[in-house]
Write an enzyme that holds these catalytic residues in place. Structure first.
Site, PDB file in Angstrom:
ATOM      1  N   LYS A  38      43.801  30.521  47.533  1.00  0.00           N
ATOM      2  CA  LYS A  38      44.920  31.288  46.989  1.00  0.00           C
ATOM      3  C   LYS A  38      45.233  32.506  47.845  1.00  0.00           C
ATOM      4  O   LYS A  38      46.370  32.981  47.860  1.00  0.00           O
ATOM      5  CB  LYS A  38      44.637  31.722  45.556  1.00  0.00           C
ATOM      6  CG  LYS A  38      43.449  32.668  45.410  1.00  0.00           C
ATOM      7  CD  LYS A  38      43.208  33.035  43.958  1.00  0.00           C
ATOM      8  CE  LYS A  38      42.023  33.989  43.817  1.00  0.00           C
ATOM      9  NZ  LYS A  38      41.764  34.362  42.437  1.00  0.00           N
ATOM     10  N   ARG A 133      37.116  38.553  31.688  1.00  0.00           N
ATOM     11  CA  ARG A 133      38.387  37.921  32.030  1.00  0.00           C
ATOM     12  C   ARG A 133      38.443  36.636  31.217  1.00  0.00           C
ATOM     13  O   ARG A 133      38.240  36.673  30.013  1.00  0.00           O
ATOM     14  CB  ARG A 133      38.512  37.705  33.560  1.00  0.00           C
ATOM     15  CG  ARG A 133      39.977  37.571  34.018  1.00  0.00           C
ATOM     16  CD  ARG A 133      40.118  37.403  35.520  1.00  0.00           C
ATOM     17  NE  ARG A 133      39.653  36.092  35.966  1.00  0.00           N
ATOM     18  CZ  ARG A 133      39.792  35.656  37.230  1.00  0.00           C
ATOM     19  NH1 ARG A 133      40.348  36.431  38.139  1.00  0.00           N
ATOM     20  NH2 ARG A 133      39.346  34.462  37.576  1.00  0.00           N
TER      21      ARG A 133
END
Length: 361
Positions: A38, A133
């Site tokens: 990414k 998260r």
């Protein structure tokens, strides 16, 4: 002839060199590697280099990037590193072989899509073991969902469990935390009556635990990628020996003049509301290159001149001002200046419509 600069020169062979060493180190800890791409928007040639280096799959955070990879090479194994949106379930199943999931409704949507598309989609259930998260907080809920996937969702294959470190809560992986993750897997295994294939951790900082043998035996999958781009002292204390630069930024000089270093007038905030401090060094040879924070982000260390004599005075959205006074190279208007880049800059540059990406085969 089209516009040449700004230009990001990409050398997949250098990325392969770097990732070969990461794969070897991870293997010492009993882990296979998912190469997280990414940070450079899944440039296909770089992803191919990661696989050639020994990565078992390629991770991307956006389905559009995984689509690009599958169109480049349909056999390339892909993993969606960002937990899926329900609304993109069809794209996830179409372009990702594996996804990380933390919501029952999303799993149900993926199951329906997999059945429609005639596929069996692999899922890794995420556990929040401290970083706050993504992931299930309560183990009983996660175990119950795992049983549902196993027994009620024929379009899905419960591939394993995973967790994430450092990306939000700054929590580092430890033997204790990874042992907790193994316990999460074993709780599900006790209910479904089989061994899970994957116990996955992310990201790169887990490599800190390999030399001291603090990776539990059953943790067998590492999602990492920043180390393919740059040294990342905040995630991994060591560095790859003989690191090679996979990315080099080139920006063209559009102004070259002798100017005072001190602004003249009433001072307020600079571009992007930055408060700047100036040093009066008199009149210096200055260059402006045609690139700015819109291209490489706001991190002050995003770009580093390859020429050690160049000093960066500052950047606005579209301009970067350089001090060339002490340079041995006689730079001219129209020349390019080369920069090494960090992870933040790489993310921005590979997404910028204004930056030409050149593959150095």
């Amino acid at each position: 002839m089209g516009k040449v600069y700004p230009q990001l020169v990409v050398t997949p062979a250098n990325m392969k060199h770097n990732m070969e060493q990461v794969v070897a180190l991870a293997a010492e800890g009993g882990m296979e590697v998912n190469g997280v791409a990414k940070g450079f928007c899944c440039i296909p040639e770089c992803c191919r280099a990661m696989l050639e280096a020994g990565c078992k799959s390629i991770g991307g955070a956006r389905t559009c990037d995984l689509k690009k990879l599958k169109e480049y090479d349909p056999t390339m194994p892909t993993l969606l590193t960002r937990i899926p949106m329900k609304s993109e379930a069809s794209e996830v199943v179409a372009w990702a072989d594996i996804s990380l999931v933390s919501e029952l409704e999303t799993l149900q949507a993926l199951n329906e899509e997999a059945l429609k598309q005639g596929k069996v989609h692999k899922v890794i259930l995420m556990k929040d073991i401290g970083d706050r998260r993504e992931g299930y907080y309560e183990q009983d809920e996660m175990t119950e969902v795992g049983v549902k996937v196993e027994t009620e969702m024929p379009g899905l294959f419960l591939y394993g469990v995973g967790t994430n470190f450092g990306c939000y809560g700054s929590v580092c992986p430890t033997w204790e935390k990874l042992t907790d993750l193994v316990g999460c897997a074993e709780a599900i295994e006790a209910k479904i009556g089989r061994r899970l294939d994957i116990i996955s951790t992310g990201g790169t900082q887990t490599l800190n635990l390999v030399p001291t043998k603090e990776v539990p035996e059953r943790v067998n999958h590492l999602r990492c990628g920043i180390c393919s781009i740059t040294k990342a002292a905040y995630t991994w204390e060591a560095d790859i020996p003989d690191r090679l630069d996979s990315f080099r930024l080139r920006a063209e000089i559009v102004e070259l003049k002798e100017k005072p270093t001190m602004p003249n007038g009433l001072l307020g905030n600079a571009a992007l509301n930055e408060k700047r401090h100036y040093e009066d060094l008199g009149i210096r040879k200055r260059a402006i290159v045609a690139i700015g924070r819109q291209d490489f982000g706001e991190d002050k260390d995003s770009i580093i001149p390859v020429d050690p004599k160049i000093r960066i005075w500052g950047s606005s959205s579209d301009h970067t001002i350089l001090d060339l006074e002490d340079c041995e190279t006689d730079y001219k208007l129209g020349d390019y200046v080369e920069f090494n880049i960090n992870y933040v800059a790489c993310m921005h540059l590979t997404m910028s419509r204004d930056v030409n990406i050149v593959i150095n085969e």
